[in-house]
Design a protein around this motif. Structure first.
Motif, PDB file in Angstrom:
ATOM      1  N   VAL A  14      -0.446   0.414  -0.857  1.00 16.55           N
ATOM      2  CA  VAL A  14      -1.336  -0.070   0.081  1.00 16.55           C
ATOM      3  C   VAL A  14      -0.401  -1.119   1.097  1.00 16.55           C
ATOM      4  CG1 VAL A  14      -2.140  -1.954  -1.214  1.00 16.55           C
ATOM      5  CG2 VAL A  14      -3.618  -1.266   0.632  1.00 16.55           C
ATOM      6  N   PHE A  15       0.538  -1.724   0.303  1.00 12.98           N
ATOM      7  CA  PHE A  15       1.111  -2.640   1.105  1.00 12.98           C
ATOM      8  C   PHE A  15       2.221  -2.292   2.533  1.00 12.98           C
ATOM      9  CE2 PHE A  15       0.355  -4.930  -2.734  1.00 12.98           C
ATOM     10  CZ  PHE A  15      -0.326  -6.207  -2.078  1.00 12.98           C
ATOM     11  N   ALA A  39      -4.150  -8.957  -5.725  1.00 14.71           N
ATOM     12  CA  ALA A  39      -3.100  -8.445  -4.537  1.00 14.71           C
ATOM     13  C   ALA A  39      -3.807  -7.282  -3.817  1.00 14.71           C
ATOM     14  CB  ALA A  39      -1.648  -8.046  -4.942  1.00 14.71           C
ATOM     15  N   VAL A  40      -4.363  -6.319  -4.480  1.00 15.77           N
ATOM     16  CA  VAL A  40      -4.765  -5.329  -3.851  1.00 15.77           C
ATOM     17  C   VAL A  40      -6.087  -5.801  -2.846  1.00 15.77           C
ATOM     18  CG1 VAL A  40      -5.890  -3.040  -3.837  1.00 15.77           C
ATOM     19  CG2 VAL A  40      -4.232  -3.565  -5.314  1.00 15.77           C
ATOM     20  N   TYR A  41      -6.885  -6.700  -3.491  1.00 14.99           N
ATOM     21  CA  TYR A  41      -8.084  -7.237  -2.754  1.00 14.99           C
ATOM     22  C   TYR A  41      -7.460  -8.134  -1.616  1.00 14.99           C
ATOM     23  CZ  TYR A  41     -11.214  -6.233  -6.542  1.00 14.99           C
ATOM     24  OH  TYR A  41     -12.210  -5.422  -7.659  1.00 14.99           O
ATOM     25  N   LEU A  42      -6.546  -8.786  -1.768  1.00 14.94           N
ATOM     26  CA  LEU A  42      -5.899  -9.569  -0.523  1.00 14.94           C
ATOM     27  C   LEU A  42      -5.572  -8.546   0.506  1.00 14.94           C
ATOM     28  CD1 LEU A  42      -4.791 -12.182   0.645  1.00 14.94           C
ATOM     29  CD2 LEU A  42      -2.487 -11.719  -0.527  1.00 14.94           C
ATOM     30  N   ILE A  99      -9.833  -8.661 -13.345  1.00 11.31           N
ATOM     31  CA  ILE A  99      -8.765  -9.071 -12.019  1.00 11.31           C
ATOM     32  C   ILE A  99      -7.738  -9.644 -12.522  1.00 11.31           C
ATOM     33  CG2 ILE A  99      -8.945 -10.477  -9.987  1.00 11.31           C
ATOM     34  CD1 ILE A  99     -12.060 -10.155  -9.900  1.00 11.31           C
ATOM     35  N   THR A 100      -6.619  -8.956 -12.498  1.00  8.84           N
ATOM     36  CA  THR A 100      -5.245  -9.409 -12.783  1.00  8.84           C
ATOM     37  C   THR A 100      -4.580  -9.651 -11.612  1.00  8.84           C
ATOM     38  OG1 THR A 100      -4.475  -7.144 -12.721  1.00  8.84           O
ATOM     39  CG2 THR A 100      -5.082  -7.842 -14.729  1.00  8.84           C
ATOM     40  N   VAL A 101      -3.320 -10.250 -11.473  1.00 10.52           N
ATOM     41  CA  VAL A 101      -2.602 -10.564 -10.450  1.00 10.52           C
ATOM     42  C   VAL A 101      -2.260  -9.127  -9.357  1.00 10.52           C
ATOM     43  CG1 VAL A 101      -0.346 -11.138  -9.419  1.00 10.52           C
ATOM     44  CG2 VAL A 101      -1.354 -12.419 -11.115  1.00 10.52           C
ATOM     45  N   GLY A 136       3.593  -8.577  -0.259  1.00 14.80           N
ATOM     46  CA  GLY A 136       3.066  -7.775  -1.345  1.00 14.80           C
ATOM     47  C   GLY A 136       4.124  -6.933  -1.650  1.00 14.80           C
ATOM     48  N   LEU A 137       4.866  -6.386  -0.960  1.00 13.52           N
ATOM     49  CA  LEU A 137       6.063  -5.624  -1.220  1.00 13.52           C
ATOM     50  C   LEU A 137       7.155  -6.309  -1.883  1.00 13.52           C
ATOM     51  CD1 LEU A 137       6.463  -3.454   2.319  1.00 13.52           C
ATOM     52  CD2 LEU A 137       5.606  -2.509  -0.036  1.00 13.52           C
TER      53      LEU A 137
END
Length: 448
Positions: free
Chosen positions: A301-302, A242-245, A236-238, A404-405
């Motif tokens: 995804v963002f 972010a994708v999990y968020l 679990i990196t940043v 995220g973008l």
């Protein structure tokens, strides 16, 4: 766009089996949720709020169990993970229809804690079965099959609960889920590529992928690899967090939309339209998922989350059932593509040896988003009417998507900085631990 892209995916036997089995497993799962609510309200004589507490207990247990069950899949395999779950599920749901309200909460929570991680398993099978360039198409098919099961399951659940005693309906439906899980245990499909694959490598390394859709681009400067993101826990990196968020925020938007649709149609005085409007919403998602799978490229995804949120907000402008139905259908187009993108993006960023746990955390993130979205929308509706629900959840989605973008743009600019010469950076490199999020190669010689 090439709809022929689905032909080679469907030609793969393992993918076909996973899609069919996923549909058969999810239909009784969706039906069981509806029957459980009706059982508490009609047979036990409790309120809808008390029925919601039973669902909340089971949902919380499922969210807690996701990473744990996924880790077991990585470590001990499918059969040893699923076998005990089938026993616990069979016992719990054989008892649940015949107990009182308080014991039902405990039994439902225990069943949720030992739920068979079917979403995780089947998506791992699909990811393993197809080449990297076909992954988006295959995952889009899975999302579309999920939409079909969601459209069929609740209707079947309502029919069973109104035709039979809710206790027997709950028993039959949940034992059907156990039987489907047993078929999965019996088939025992491989979840990873096996020892022939590069141990611990991400798919970008195996397949030579180097696109920017993951938010952390490959180094194209010709210098040393970019420093790997720090991992909070294992993989679990940043960028992964972010994708999990984004996954959590997408289901926040969806669950908030679900509540707001019901509130809107009640306000319009047409509660009878709830069923077919929800079906239109699901149909929009189904069409969007199929089109995204046939598209010639993936999207961040963002961007997809931003589109989902941006098409949700205008639903608040509806002035009657016809315009409302049209706007809701449009808002559904990016539901399945957004969920598909979260799975695809994670599968590119996370090493194969963590894939089960990765999917477990993904499920927990989506469950958390659903749990937050409904009360957030409900609070907004209570204080500003049904239209406020769409505006609030859509607005939250836009905030997360824009953040995220912007963060992805910062990461790309950092990745393009000139690399430090090897001699000058040797001392610092010794202490760097991790793997490059794009290639999967060790960032330094130091290993765990």
């Amino acid at each position: 766009m090439d709809l022929g892209a689905y032909r080679p995916v469907l030609a793969d036997r393992d993918t076909r089996s996973a899609l069919l089995l996923g549909f058969l497993i999810r239909v009784p799962m969706w039906a069981g949720g509806v029957i459980l609510t009706l059982h508490v309200v009609t047979t036990l004589g409790r309120s809808y709020g008390e029925a919601g507490l039973v669902t909340a207990a089971a949902t919380l247990a499922v969210a807690v169990s996701g990473p744990w069950r996924g880790r077991l899949l990585d470590r001990i395999g499918l059969r040893r993970t699923v076998g005990p779950s089938l026993v616990v599920q069979a016992v719990c749901w054989s008892v649940a229809p015949w107990v009182g309200y308080a014991p039902l909460i405990a039994v439902a929570a225990l069943a949720g804690l030992f739920v068979v991680p079917t979403f995780s398993i089947l998506r791992q099978v699909i990811i393993r079965s197809v080449p990297l360039e076909q992954r988006r198409t295959a995952l889009s098919l899975d999302s579309s099959a999920t939409e079909l099961s969601f459209m069929a399951g609740p209707a079947i659940g309502v029919w069973l609960a109104t035709s039979w005693h809710t206790g027997w309906a709950l028993l039959v439906c949940e034992l059907a889920s156990v039987a489907a899980g047993f078929v999965l245990w019996l088939v025992n499909p491989p979840l990873t590529a096996g020892p022939g694959a590069l141990a611990g490598a991400t798919d970008g390394d195996v397949e030579g992928a180097g696109d920017d859709t993951d938010g952390v681009p490959a180094d194209r400067t010709g210098g040393a690899p970019a420093r790997a993101p720090r991992a909070f826990r294992g993989f679990i990196t940043v960028p992964v967090a972010a994708v999990y968020l984004a996954a959590a925020c997408s289901t926040l938007v969806l669950s908030g939309t679900d509540v707001s649709i019901v509130a809107a149609l009640r306000s319009f005085g047409d509660t009878g339209a709830i069923g077919w409007v929800l079906a239109l919403w699901g149909a929009g998602s189904l069409v969007g998922g199929l089109l995204y799978g046939a598209w010639h490229r993936s999207f961040s995804v963002f961007w997809l989350l931003a589109g989902l949120a941006a098409t949700t907000v205008p639903v608040a402008l509806a002035v009657g059932v016809p315009s409302f139905a049209v706007l809701v259908t449009i808002s559904g187009f990016l539901c399945a593509p957004t969920i598909t993108a979260t799975v695809e993006q994670l599968s590119r960023q996370v090493p194969e040896r963590f894939r089960g746990e990765m999917m477990g955390w993904h499920g927990s993130a989506m469950t958390a988003g659903s749990a937050i979205g409904a009360p957030v929308a409900g609070f907004a509706i209570d204080h500003g009417g049904w239209s406020r629900g769409f505006v609030v959840v859509g607005g939250l989605g836009l905030v997360v998507a824009v953040g995220g973008l912007l963060a992805s743009g910062t990461s790309r600019r950092a990745g393009r900085r000139p690399a430090v010469p090897a001699a000058a950076g040797a001392a610092g490199a010794v202490g760097t631990v991790g793997a490059d999020s794009e290639s999967g190669r060790p960032a330094a010689s130091m290993e765990h």
